[in-house]
Structure formats: structure tokens, C-alpha cells
Design a protein around this motif. Structure first.
Motif, PDB file in Angstrom:
ATOM      1  N   ARG A 457       0.626  -1.162  -0.012  1.00 50.82           N
ATOM      2  CA  ARG A 457       0.076   0.068  -0.004  1.00 50.82           C
ATOM      3  C   ARG A 457       0.738   1.192  -0.108  1.00 50.82           C
ATOM      4  O   ARG A 457       0.443   2.281  -0.695  1.00 50.82           O
ATOM      5  N   LYS A 460       1.730   3.028  -3.427  1.00 52.32           N
ATOM      6  CA  LYS A 460       0.760   3.431  -4.158  1.00 52.32           C
ATOM      7  C   LYS A 460       0.942   4.164  -5.494  1.00 52.32           C
ATOM      8  O   LYS A 460       0.242   3.896  -6.411  1.00 52.32           O
ATOM      9  N   LEU A 465      -2.045   3.026  -7.656  1.00 56.50           N
ATOM     10  CA  LEU A 465      -3.358   2.757  -6.826  1.00 56.50           C
ATOM     11  C   LEU A 465      -3.933   3.822  -6.497  1.00 56.50           C
ATOM     12  O   LEU A 465      -3.117   4.975  -5.758  1.00 56.50           O
ATOM     13  N   PRO A 468      -5.635   2.515  -2.058  1.00 60.73           N
ATOM     14  CA  PRO A 468      -4.677   1.238  -1.612  1.00 60.73           C
ATOM     15  C   PRO A 468      -5.559   0.406  -0.307  1.00 60.73           C
ATOM     16  O   PRO A 468      -5.371  -0.756  -0.437  1.00 60.73           O
ATOM     17  N   GLU A 469      -6.203   0.990   0.308  1.00 52.78           N
ATOM     18  CA  GLU A 469      -6.937   0.118   1.448  1.00 52.78           C
ATOM     19  C   GLU A 469      -7.975  -0.605   0.788  1.00 52.78           C
ATOM     20  O   GLU A 469      -8.247  -1.601   1.384  1.00 52.78           O
ATOM     21  N   GLU A 471      -7.833  -1.360  -2.868  1.00 49.75           N
ATOM     22  CA  GLU A 471      -7.556  -2.218  -3.867  1.00 49.75           C
ATOM     23  C   GLU A 471      -6.571  -3.175  -3.435  1.00 49.75           C
ATOM     24  O   GLU A 471      -6.107  -4.126  -4.299  1.00 49.75           O
ATOM     25  N   VAL A 472      -5.860  -3.028  -2.360  1.00 48.88           N
ATOM     26  CA  VAL A 472      -5.229  -4.047  -1.478  1.00 48.88           C
ATOM     27  C   VAL A 472      -5.906  -4.846  -0.464  1.00 48.88           C
ATOM     28  O   VAL A 472      -6.044  -4.371   0.411  1.00 48.88           O
TER      29      VAL A 472
END
Length: 539
Positions: A457, A460, A465, A468-469, A471-472
């Protein structure tokens, strides 16, 4: 006998392939590895290492080529409808894969044409190398005074002799060895339609019109429930001939459905934990009067049976289908006990017990002796039905040692960076065709997964990204550590539905997840197309 190879296929970062291979047609050749990064094409089907599939295949092929002699009028109409007619779905031509066709045909051949009601004559008829010589059997079946049967045979997968338990007599059990992603759910649907219409049109009680599909866990259950809910799969795909749709009267019962079952025409989909949790407690009389008179009746006789298992035991026919059936191979398991209890409670027992698995093996590594279909991963890759597991990058370093949550990123850094770089390459290519590749990283412990996700994250900007919270995604069960070991405990009820939904909908265009880090919660029954790279960080 396999003939000499006629074609050579070089293997260099591209998938090995057989030119003009059509997954809707019977394979007439297969690939065999021949040196470094090279394969050769050998004529003939890929031989099976299971007990009797090779001989049985030839019989089914000849029966098919001879236009299915010995089937009912109902079965003949279904086979023609499924496999000889063109079907258009959403403007595209739809065709069942040959592996699905061969699976239902083989079951029909054994059950309807040959009319076997026990596995022993099937083994004696089709087992390979049945005699070592003129006087000695290579496959021997013994029976104890208690009626338990054992099969003594040679195991080519282990290159040694051994023994296996056989199902009890008059409990007809078959297994389908089919690679993950090859459409086992479609085979289940074909079986349901075939049996149901033979029951109501041919009036033959050998066929069932009640069906129970058992999943090993919630993830597999939710996938099955999504397909079968409200009979969706039967109407979306060409399973039921149009003139017969008025005869289709199947009630689908999923988890949480407490309504009564129909007297006939039921499809129950559930996970095994729910089923054995619903088994009635064994009755123990408290007094001599109770022992004489038995269990007291319900006060409200209009109330339906208390448990799902009680409802199932009132049915007059039943086919049980186990998905991911490698979980049910020992008699002491609750899964096995639940099925046997159901079989013994029905007036005529189960009509069929069917196992579906990519790896139908016992804990000793031997294939079930009741496997009737073998469609391995290698064939599925050649047919382009599933993706090939390829190692496209190696980190030239020894496996790290003394890993802990503080140094896990540093220790595995080279591997993580390599996987991310490969994923970035995929992302550029897939973006051009409107697809989203997903990177799946498999960590040893929950803390490790968290640390790896945090590291990713923080990259990013480099990875493009935006959130990121989201998308990951980290998926694991909560845990506590005791000494050197990590003990898993149940995930919170609050988080579980959200995580399951995100994981289940990875392939959805609306889903934002691009990278998943997990400690193996999703190791089984998680069928998605968009995961293109997997990184395993486990000892």
C-alpha cells in the motif's frame, strides 16, 4: 498403444498447445514433456492412473458411436438435445465441453445401460491388469465377517501394492475426477435433469427426484448457491428441452430456508457443517418406561421436523453429490457419518452417492477405487479451459530463514518485488482489452499478511493505486499466537460477509480489488478468472 510423436511444440514462456484442439470434441492426442521447455504431441488419450477409467472410456466411446443403445426414450432425447443441437446464449454459440459430456454419458452407461447397483462388478469388469498371470488376481476383493470389503491392488500413483476400503454393499458410489474450473457444477446440473425427468416420465424408482449437494465450506457453498438459487442455472443454460419446462418442478432449498421440503422434487444445497450440526441427537431413554415406549412424540404434530436432516430422511429418493469430495474419505469423519446415516434412514437407501473433486484421493495418496471419469489438469490446460500454472520468474536466492513479523518484508522482499513487477506488466497488457489482472500473495501467518499488505500500500504511487485500502485486500482468520504456533479463531461476524463478498466478486468489473494477501483462507473452492499471478511465501 500410444504412437510415436508426430509434432513437436517448443515451450518458451508461451503455453504448450495442440493445434486446432477443441474442448467440445474428444481428445485424440496429448502432450508429453520432452526435455527442457519442450513438449511433444502423442496420439491417443492421456492415460489415466485410476483403477478402471481407461477400459471404461473405450466402452463408453463405442456405446456413443453406436448411438446410445439401451437408454430410455427420455435419456435419448436429453442426450440429443444437449450435445447434438446448436444452442445460442446472449447471441453466442454455446456448447458443452467434452469432459462434461463424457461425465454424464459414463454415469448413464453404468447406471442405466449396464444397471450396476454395486461397485464390485464394475471393478471386476473394467479394472486394468485384473490378473497378474493365469492363476493370480492383481486386483482382489476381500470381505470380513462383519461385511466390510477391502480392495487389494497395485497403485500406479504410488508404485506399490496396498489396500482400500470399498463402500458397503448396495450403496452405489461413483467419483468424478475433474480439474478445478472444468465445469463440475454443469455436470451436477446434467445429472439432476437426467434423473429427475427419468423419474417422472419413465416412472422408474431407480431414478431420484430429490437431490442434496454438499459443500465442504461456506466459500464453496456460496458459489454453488449462486448457480442453483431459484433454478437459475437450469433456465440460463440449455439443460431442459423447451417442451419439458412445464414439467420442471424443483424446489431449491438453501441455507437458512426452514420451510418444509416438497414431497418430491427437491434440490438442497448446503455445507456439511450445517448438515451434521442438524443431525438429531441420539435418543437415550431415561427410564424403563421410556425404553419400552420410545421417544415421546412432538406436542404439536402440525409442526415440521426440527432439523434439515429430519426433513431429508422423509424423502423417498435421494442422490447425494459431494463437491470437493476429497474431504470425505475416512469413516470416522462426520461428513461420512452423516451420509451413511442418511442412507440407512431412507427406505431403499440412497439412489446414488457421487463425489466430485480435482484430487479424489485418500490421505495415503491413493485414488478412490470408484472413480469413473478422469479429466486431469494437464488436459484442461491443453483444452484452454483453465490457466497453466507456469513459473515465469525465479529469484536466485535460498529460501529465507528466521522469519518473523518484523522482518518478513525484508526477508521476502525480492520475491514480493518480482511478483509486483510481473503484475504491473500484466496490468498494462490486460488494460488494453478491458480486463483486470489480480495478484494473489499467500502468506504463512496473519501478521505476515498484514505487513506485506502495508508494504504494498505504501507503494501506491508506483503501482497506480488510487485507494490502496480497498485495492489491496487482506483476507485471513483472526488469530492469536501461542509460543511458536499460530492458532486460528473465528473471524468476526461483522467482517466476514464483507470479505466473502469482495473475494467472491473479484471478477466483477465493479470490483476494485487488484492485489490480495491471504494466509490461505481462500485455498479451496475459490474459482476466479482474474488471478493471473500467485506468489506463495510459505516454507
Amino acid at each position: 498403444m500410444n504412437k510415436e510423436p508426430k509434432t513437436w511444440v517448443q515451450y518458451d514462456r508461451t503455453l504448450p498447445y495442440i493445434e486446432d484442439r477443441d474442448p467440445g470434441q474428444k481428445p485424440v492426442s496429448h502432450l508429453v514433456k520432452d526435455g527442457e521447455n519442450s513438449y511433444k504431441v502423442v496420439e491417443g488419450r492421456r492415460p489415466s492412473k485410476t483403477l478402471f477409467v481407461n477400459k471404461l472410456r473405450k466402452k463408453v466411446d463405442a456405446w456413443r458411436d453406436n448411438d446410445y443403445p439401451g437408454v430410455t426414450d427420455t435419456t435419448r432425447e436429453l442426450l440429443y438435445y444437449w450435445f447434438e443441437r446448436d444452442h445460442i446464449i446472449d447471441g453466442n454459440l454455446f456448447k458443452f465441453w467434452f469432459c462434461q459430456r463424457e461425465a454424464i454419458e459414463t454415469l448413464i452407461y453404468l447406471f442405466e445401460v449396464k444397471k450396476y447397483d454395486d461397485i464390485e462388478p464394475v471393478i471386476r469388469t473394467y479394472a486394468e491388469n485384473f490378473r497378474k498371470d493365469l492363476f493370480t488376481d492383481a486386483v482382489e476383493i476381500t470381505e470380513t465377517p462383519e461385511g466390510k470389503r477391502k480392495l487389494i491392488r497395485y497403485f500406479p500413483e504410488l508404485n506399490q501394492e496396498g489396500e482400500q476400503d470399498l463402500p458397503e454393499k448396495r450403496l452405489l458410489r461413483y467419483a468424478f475426477k475433474m480439474a478445478t474450473g472444468s465445469g463440475k457444477t454443469f455436470v451436477m446440473a446434467l445429472i439432476i435433469v437426467w434423473s429427475y425427468f427419468n423419474r417422472i416420465r419413465e416412472k422408474n424408482p431407480r431414478y431420484a427426484d430429490n437431490f442434496l449437494i454438499i459443500a465442504p465450506n461456506v466459500i464453496v457453498y456460496e458459489r454453488l448457491a449462486k448457480d442453483f438459487e431459484s433454478n437459475k442455472i437450469f433456465y440460463k443454460f440449455p439443460f431442459i428441452p423447451e417442451p419439458w419446462r412445464g414439467l420442471w418442478n424443483i424446489k431449491v432449498s438453501l441455507r437458512g430456508d426452514e420451510s418444509p421440503l416438497n414431497p418430491s422434487g427437491n434440490l438442497i444445497v448446503n455445507n456439511i457443517q450445517q448438515l451434521y450440526a442438524s443431525r438429531s441427537k441420539e435418543y437415550t431413554p431415561e427410564t424403563i418406561i421410556d425404553e419400552i415406549l420410545g421417544r415421546r412424540p412432538q406436542k404439536n404434530l402440525t409442526k415440521p421436523p426440527e432439523t434439515l436432516m429430519d426433513k431429508i430422511k422423509l424423502l423417498d429418493s435421494l442422490i447425494i453429490m459431494n463437491d470437493e469430495a476429497h474431504h470425505v474419505h475416512r469413516e470416522e469423519l462426520k461428513w461420512y457419518e452423516t451420509i451413511i446415516e442418511t442412507h440407512n434412514s431412507l427406505p431403499d437407501g440412497l439412489n446414488l452417492w457421487l463425489d466430485f473433486s480435482a484430487t479424489p484421493k485418500t490421505q495415503t495418496g491413493t485414488y478412490y477405487p470408484w472413480i469413473i471419469v478422469d479429466y486431469p489438469l494437464a488436459q484442461a490446460v491443453e483444452d484452454r479451459i483453465v490457466k497453466a500454472p507456469l513459473i515465469v520468474h525465479r529469484v536466485d536466492r535460498k529460501d529465507p530463514e528466521k522469519i518473523n513479523k518484523e522482518n518478513v518484508v525484508q526477508k521476502y522482499g525480492d520475491w514480493i518485488v518480482s511478483a509486483i513487477e510481473r503484475w504491473k506488466e500484466h496490468f498494462k497488457v490486460y488494460k488494453e482489452v478491458g480486463k483486470k489482472p489480480v495478484l494473489f500473495i499467500m502468506a504463512e501467518k496473519n501478521d505476515y499478511a498484514d505487513k506485506i499488505a502495508d508494504f504494498i500500500r505504501k507503494q501506491k504511487s508506483k503501482l497506480g493505486l488510487k485507494n490502496p485500502e480497498v485495492e489491496v485486500l487482506v483476507i485471513h482468520v483472526k488469530s492469536r499466537e501461542t509460543g511458536e504456533k499460530e492458532t486460528e479463531i473465528k473471524i468476526s461476524d461483522k467482517d466476514l460477509p464483507r470479505l466473502r463478498r469482495l473475494a467472491r466478486e473479484i471478477d466483477s468489473p465493479e470490483n476494485k480489488v487488484k492485489i490480495i494477501v491471504s494466509n490461505l483462507m481462500l485455498r479451496e473452492g475459490w474459482d476466479v478468472q482474474n488471478v493471473t499471478i500467485t506468489l506463495g511465501l510459505r516454507p
